[in-house]
Design a protein around this motif. Sequence first.
Motif, PDB file in Angstrom:
ATOM      1  N   VAL A 102     -11.073  31.671 -31.315  1.00  0.00           N
ATOM      2  CA  VAL A 102     -10.995  31.277 -29.908  1.00  0.00           C
ATOM      3  C   VAL A 102     -11.659  32.327 -29.023  1.00  0.00           C
ATOM      4  O   VAL A 102     -11.463  33.523 -29.223  1.00  0.00           O
ATOM      5  CB  VAL A 102      -9.516  31.093 -29.491  1.00  0.00           C
ATOM      6  CG1 VAL A 102      -9.388  30.736 -28.028  1.00  0.00           C
ATOM      7  CG2 VAL A 102      -8.851  30.041 -30.366  1.00  0.00           C
ATOM      8  N   HIS A 103     -12.406  31.856 -28.061  1.00  0.00           N
ATOM      9  CA  HIS A 103     -12.991  32.750 -27.057  1.00  0.00           C
ATOM     10  C   HIS A 103     -11.875  33.166 -26.102  1.00  0.00           C
ATOM     11  O   HIS A 103     -11.204  32.324 -25.519  1.00  0.00           O
ATOM     12  CB  HIS A 103     -14.121  32.034 -26.302  1.00  0.00           C
ATOM     13  CG  HIS A 103     -15.024  32.954 -25.562  1.00  0.00           C
ATOM     14  ND1 HIS A 103     -14.749  33.403 -24.302  1.00  0.00           N
ATOM     15  CD2 HIS A 103     -16.198  33.526 -25.936  1.00  0.00           C
ATOM     16  CE1 HIS A 103     -15.728  34.200 -23.905  1.00  0.00           C
ATOM     17  NE2 HIS A 103     -16.614  34.297 -24.880  1.00  0.00           N
ATOM     18  N   HIS A 104     -11.661  34.460 -25.964  1.00  0.00           N
ATOM     19  CA  HIS A 104     -10.546  35.015 -25.195  1.00  0.00           C
ATOM     20  C   HIS A 104     -10.638  34.651 -23.717  1.00  0.00           C
ATOM     21  O   HIS A 104     -11.707  34.732 -23.104  1.00  0.00           O
ATOM     22  CB  HIS A 104     -10.547  36.533 -25.361  1.00  0.00           C
ATOM     23  CG  HIS A 104      -9.369  37.197 -24.764  1.00  0.00           C
ATOM     24  ND1 HIS A 104      -9.327  37.571 -23.455  1.00  0.00           N
ATOM     25  CD2 HIS A 104      -8.181  37.540 -25.312  1.00  0.00           C
ATOM     26  CE1 HIS A 104      -8.158  38.136 -23.203  1.00  0.00           C
ATOM     27  NE2 HIS A 104      -7.446  38.129 -24.331  1.00  0.00           N
ATOM     28  N   GLY A 105      -9.509  34.259 -23.130  1.00  0.00           N
ATOM     29  CA  GLY A 105      -9.468  33.805 -21.744  1.00  0.00           C
ATOM     30  C   GLY A 105      -9.967  34.812 -20.729  1.00  0.00           C
ATOM     31  O   GLY A 105     -10.698  34.456 -19.796  1.00  0.00           O
ATOM     32  N   GLY A 139     -12.157  27.280 -30.222  1.00  0.00           N
ATOM     33  CA  GLY A 139     -11.438  27.055 -28.978  1.00  0.00           C
ATOM     34  C   GLY A 139     -11.917  28.019 -27.920  1.00  0.00           C
ATOM     35  O   GLY A 139     -12.590  29.003 -28.207  1.00  0.00           O
ATOM     36  N   MET A 140     -11.571  27.699 -26.694  1.00  0.00           N
ATOM     37  CA  MET A 140     -11.883  28.578 -25.573  1.00  0.00           C
ATOM     38  C   MET A 140     -10.679  28.579 -24.647  1.00  0.00           C
ATOM     39  O   MET A 140     -10.193  27.523 -24.269  1.00  0.00           O
ATOM     40  CB  MET A 140     -13.109  28.079 -24.811  1.00  0.00           C
ATOM     41  CG  MET A 140     -13.546  29.026 -23.702  1.00  0.00           C
ATOM     42  SD  MET A 140     -14.687  28.271 -22.538  1.00  0.00           S
ATOM     43  CE  MET A 140     -13.534  27.476 -21.417  1.00  0.00           C
ATOM     44  N   SER A 141     -10.214  29.751 -24.309  1.00  0.00           N
ATOM     45  CA  SER A 141      -9.110  29.835 -23.366  1.00  0.00           C
ATOM     46  C   SER A 141      -9.635  30.383 -22.049  1.00  0.00           C
ATOM     47  O   SER A 141     -10.709  30.981 -21.977  1.00  0.00           O
ATOM     48  CB  SER A 141      -7.977  30.706 -23.924  1.00  0.00           C
ATOM     49  OG  SER A 141      -8.453  31.993 -24.221  1.00  0.00           O
ATOM     50  N   GLN A 195     -14.295  36.385 -17.067  1.00  0.00           N
ATOM     51  CA  GLN A 195     -15.240  37.425 -16.656  1.00  0.00           C
ATOM     52  C   GLN A 195     -16.677  36.927 -16.762  1.00  0.00           C
ATOM     53  O   GLN A 195     -17.482  37.111 -15.847  1.00  0.00           O
ATOM     54  CB  GLN A 195     -15.040  38.654 -17.540  1.00  0.00           C
ATOM     55  CG  GLN A 195     -15.977  39.798 -17.265  1.00  0.00           C
ATOM     56  CD  GLN A 195     -15.773  40.927 -18.269  1.00  0.00           C
ATOM     57  OE1 GLN A 195     -15.554  40.682 -19.456  1.00  0.00           O
ATOM     58  NE2 GLN A 195     -15.839  42.148 -17.792  1.00  0.00           N
ATOM     59  N   ARG A 196     -16.991  36.286 -17.867  1.00  0.00           N
ATOM     60  CA  ARG A 196     -18.367  35.796 -18.066  1.00  0.00           C
ATOM     61  C   ARG A 196     -18.712  34.677 -17.097  1.00  0.00           C
ATOM     62  O   ARG A 196     -19.829  34.609 -16.593  1.00  0.00           O
ATOM     63  CB  ARG A 196     -18.550  35.363 -19.513  1.00  0.00           C
ATOM     64  CG  ARG A 196     -18.438  36.550 -20.459  1.00  0.00           C
ATOM     65  CD  ARG A 196     -19.514  36.566 -21.490  1.00  0.00           C
ATOM     66  NE  ARG A 196     -19.657  37.895 -22.055  1.00  0.00           N
ATOM     67  CZ  ARG A 196     -19.625  38.162 -23.339  1.00  0.00           C
ATOM     68  NH1 ARG A 196     -19.450  37.190 -24.207  1.00  0.00           N
ATOM     69  NH2 ARG A 196     -19.793  39.396 -23.761  1.00  0.00           N
ATOM     70  N   PHE A 197     -17.768  33.793 -16.818  1.00  0.00           N
ATOM     71  CA  PHE A 197     -18.039  32.724 -15.865  1.00  0.00           C
ATOM     72  C   PHE A 197     -18.267  33.300 -14.471  1.00  0.00           C
ATOM     73  O   PHE A 197     -19.174  32.856 -13.760  1.00  0.00           O
ATOM     74  CB  PHE A 197     -16.908  31.703 -15.866  1.00  0.00           C
ATOM     75  CG  PHE A 197     -17.101  30.585 -16.855  1.00  0.00           C
ATOM     76  CD1 PHE A 197     -17.205  29.271 -16.447  1.00  0.00           C
ATOM     77  CD2 PHE A 197     -17.169  30.852 -18.214  1.00  0.00           C
ATOM     78  CE1 PHE A 197     -17.393  28.244 -17.360  1.00  0.00           C
ATOM     79  CE2 PHE A 197     -17.349  29.846 -19.137  1.00  0.00           C
ATOM     80  CZ  PHE A 197     -17.471  28.531 -18.705  1.00  0.00           C
ATOM     81  N   ARG A 198     -17.465  34.277 -14.073  1.00  0.00           N
ATOM     82  CA  ARG A 198     -17.648  34.912 -12.760  1.00  0.00           C
ATOM     83  C   ARG A 198     -19.025  35.555 -12.648  1.00  0.00           C
ATOM     84  O   ARG A 198     -19.646  35.541 -11.590  1.00  0.00           O
ATOM     85  CB  ARG A 198     -16.583  35.983 -12.521  1.00  0.00           C
ATOM     86  CG  ARG A 198     -15.314  35.482 -11.911  1.00  0.00           C
ATOM     87  CD  ARG A 198     -14.417  36.605 -11.418  1.00  0.00           C
ATOM     88  NE  ARG A 198     -14.082  37.605 -12.412  1.00  0.00           N
ATOM     89  CZ  ARG A 198     -13.091  37.503 -13.292  1.00  0.00           C
ATOM     90  NH1 ARG A 198     -12.308  36.437 -13.300  1.00  0.00           N
ATOM     91  NH2 ARG A 198     -12.866  38.464 -14.170  1.00  0.00           N
ATOM     92  N   ALA A 199     -19.504  36.117 -13.748  1.00  0.00           N
ATOM     93  CA  ALA A 199     -20.799  36.796 -13.769  1.00  0.00           C
ATOM     94  C   ALA A 199     -21.968  35.823 -13.936  1.00  0.00           C
ATOM     95  O   ALA A 199     -23.128  36.232 -13.911  1.00  0.00           O
ATOM     96  CB  ALA A 199     -20.831  37.831 -14.887  1.00  0.00           C
ATOM     97  N   GLY A 200     -21.670  34.541 -14.113  1.00  0.00           N
ATOM     98  CA  GLY A 200     -22.726  33.551 -14.320  1.00  0.00           C
ATOM     99  C   GLY A 200     -23.272  33.536 -15.739  1.00  0.00           C
ATOM    100  O   GLY A 200     -24.336  32.982 -15.992  1.00  0.00           O
ATOM    101  N   ASP A 201     -22.546  34.155 -16.675  1.00  0.00           N
ATOM    102  CA  ASP A 201     -22.980  34.229 -18.074  1.00  0.00           C
ATOM    103  C   ASP A 201     -22.408  33.089 -18.912  1.00  0.00           C
ATOM    104  O   ASP A 201     -21.911  33.308 -20.025  1.00  0.00           O
ATOM    105  CB  ASP A 201     -22.565  35.571 -18.687  1.00  0.00           C
ATOM    106  CG  ASP A 201     -23.373  36.730 -18.156  1.00  0.00           C
ATOM    107  OD1 ASP A 201     -24.519  36.498 -17.727  1.00  0.00           O
ATOM    108  OD2 ASP A 201     -22.865  37.862 -18.182  1.00  0.00           O
ATOM    109  N   PHE A 205     -21.293  31.603 -28.167  1.00  0.00           N
ATOM    110  CA  PHE A 205     -20.151  31.991 -28.998  1.00  0.00           C
ATOM    111  C   PHE A 205     -19.510  30.739 -29.607  1.00  0.00           C
ATOM    112  O   PHE A 205     -19.272  30.675 -30.820  1.00  0.00           O
ATOM    113  CB  PHE A 205     -19.125  32.754 -28.157  1.00  0.00           C
ATOM    114  CG  PHE A 205     -17.894  33.165 -28.920  1.00  0.00           C
ATOM    115  CD1 PHE A 205     -17.799  34.421 -29.485  1.00  0.00           C
ATOM    116  CD2 PHE A 205     -16.814  32.297 -29.061  1.00  0.00           C
ATOM    117  CE1 PHE A 205     -16.657  34.804 -30.189  1.00  0.00           C
ATOM    118  CE2 PHE A 205     -15.678  32.665 -29.755  1.00  0.00           C
ATOM    119  CZ  PHE A 205     -15.605  33.922 -30.323  1.00  0.00           C
ATOM    120  N   LEU A 206     -19.234  29.747 -28.763  1.00  0.00           N
ATOM    121  CA  LEU A 206     -18.594  28.523 -29.237  1.00  0.00           C
ATOM    122  C   LEU A 206     -19.456  27.816 -30.278  1.00  0.00           C
ATOM    123  O   LEU A 206     -18.946  27.342 -31.298  1.00  0.00           O
ATOM    124  CB  LEU A 206     -18.305  27.589 -28.061  1.00  0.00           C
ATOM    125  CG  LEU A 206     -17.388  28.143 -26.961  1.00  0.00           C
ATOM    126  CD1 LEU A 206     -17.275  27.152 -25.818  1.00  0.00           C
ATOM    127  CD2 LEU A 206     -16.025  28.521 -27.498  1.00  0.00           C
TER     128      LEU A 206
END
Length: 70
Positions: free
Chosen positions: A20-23, A53-55, A28-34, A41-42
């Motif tokens: 699972v991708h850690h929440g 999974g992704m949290s 953090q990555r979404f905020r940075a536009g990454d 990763f998924l």
Amino acid sequence: MKDDLSLIPGAAKLGPMAIVHHGGVTDQRFRAGDHAKVQEFLKRVRDSGVMVGMSSHLPENIAYVEERGW
């Protein structure tokens, strides 16, 4: 695995139920536009044959991924 996706196949060989991708990292990555880093990763986990999974702490991040069929 956060910064070295080449570790995923080795982790997959250990037989986990899922990876699972850690929440906190997702947020953090979404905020940075990454978004692409999360998507890659998924994809790599899925390609390894392990359930993925992704949290996230933010429902809008889950909605973003669901809308795009990641």
